[in-house]
Motif scaffolding. Sequence first.
Motif, PDB file in Angstrom:
ATOM      1  N   ARG A   1       7.716  44.471  25.128  1.00  0.00           N
ATOM      2  CA  ARG A   1       7.845  44.055  26.395  1.00  0.00           C
ATOM      3  C   ARG A   1       9.130  43.442  27.083  1.00  0.00           C
ATOM      4  O   ARG A   1      10.181  43.619  25.878  1.00  0.00           O
TER       5      ARG A   1
ATOM      6  N   PHE B   1       6.862  47.172  29.432  1.00  0.00           N
ATOM      7  CA  PHE B   1       6.325  47.838  28.672  1.00  0.00           C
ATOM      8  C   PHE B   1       6.620  48.867  28.157  1.00  0.00           C
ATOM      9  O   PHE B   1       5.941  50.379  29.000  1.00  0.00           O
TER      10      PHE B   1
ATOM     11  N   LEU C   1      -0.698  45.783  23.525  1.00  0.00           N
ATOM     12  CA  LEU C   1      -1.021  45.912  24.356  1.00  0.00           C
ATOM     13  C   LEU C   1      -2.859  45.973  24.431  1.00  0.00           C
ATOM     14  O   LEU C   1      -3.084  46.359  23.491  1.00  0.00           O
TER      15      LEU C   1
ATOM     16  N   PHE D   1      -1.654  41.229  27.073  1.00  0.00           N
ATOM     17  CA  PHE D   1      -1.210  41.905  26.086  1.00  0.00           C
ATOM     18  C   PHE D   1      -0.965  40.720  25.182  1.00  0.00           C
ATOM     19  O   PHE D   1      -0.901  39.568  25.399  1.00  0.00           O
TER      20      PHE D   1
ATOM     21  N   LEU E   1       3.650  51.638  28.454  1.00  0.00           N
ATOM     22  CA  LEU E   1       2.144  50.614  29.940  1.00  0.00           C
ATOM     23  C   LEU E   1       1.669  51.729  30.187  1.00  0.00           C
ATOM     24  O   LEU E   1       0.097  52.100  30.475  1.00  0.00           O
TER      25      LEU E   1
ATOM     26  N   ILE F   1      -0.362  40.781  31.540  1.00  0.00           N
ATOM     27  CA  ILE F   1       1.199  42.135  31.567  1.00  0.00           C
ATOM     28  C   ILE F   1       2.095  41.456  32.857  1.00  0.00           C
ATOM     29  O   ILE F   1       3.089  42.283  32.698  1.00  0.00           O
TER      30      ILE F   1
END
Length: 160
Positions: A106, A144, A114, A126, A8, A139
Motif C-alpha cells: 500500500r 498498490f 488486496l 484491502f 492493483l 482501496i
Amino acid sequence: MAKRYFSLDEAQALVPRVREMMGRALQLHGHLRAAIARLDATGTEVSWPVLRGEEALEDSDEFTEGLLRRARGLYFALRETISETEAIGVEVKGVVDGLVDFRSWRDGHEEVLLCWKLGEDEIEWFHGVDDGFAGRRPIAGHRFTAERERPDQALPTDPS
C-alpha cells in the motif's frame, strides 16, 4: 513457495481467472460434502486420513468403497484446484466464501493484502497482513504496488 506481490492492476486482471477457479473449487466442495453425507448415511464415518487414502475403511462393502472412491476423487480435485489457484500467487483463505488475498504494498511501503471474495465484481478492499477479513478497508485513495519502494521513491498520495 515465495510470496508474490501484485500491483492493483495486476490483481484486477487476474480476477476473472480466479473467479472461475474459485467457482470450480466451491462446486467441488459442495459435491464433496454431499459424497461425505452419503457415506455418513451408510453409517461410515470418514476421517481425514481415510479421505486422503492414508488409511483404509474397516469392514466396508463394494457400495461403500465406491462412495469413498468418489469422495476421494472430489477431495483431490478440490486440492488440485486450490493448488492451481495458489500457484499464480493468490492466497486462498476460504473455499466456501470464495475468499482470496493478493499480497501488495500500500502506497509502496506497507505490506497489505488486496482482498477479493467470490461474487464481487472487482477488488475494492484491502486489509493489513494480520487484520483478516474483518479489517477490510476501501482501496480508494491508495496506490498498490508489486514492489516495495524506497522512501525517496514515494509519490505523494491524494489526500481527498
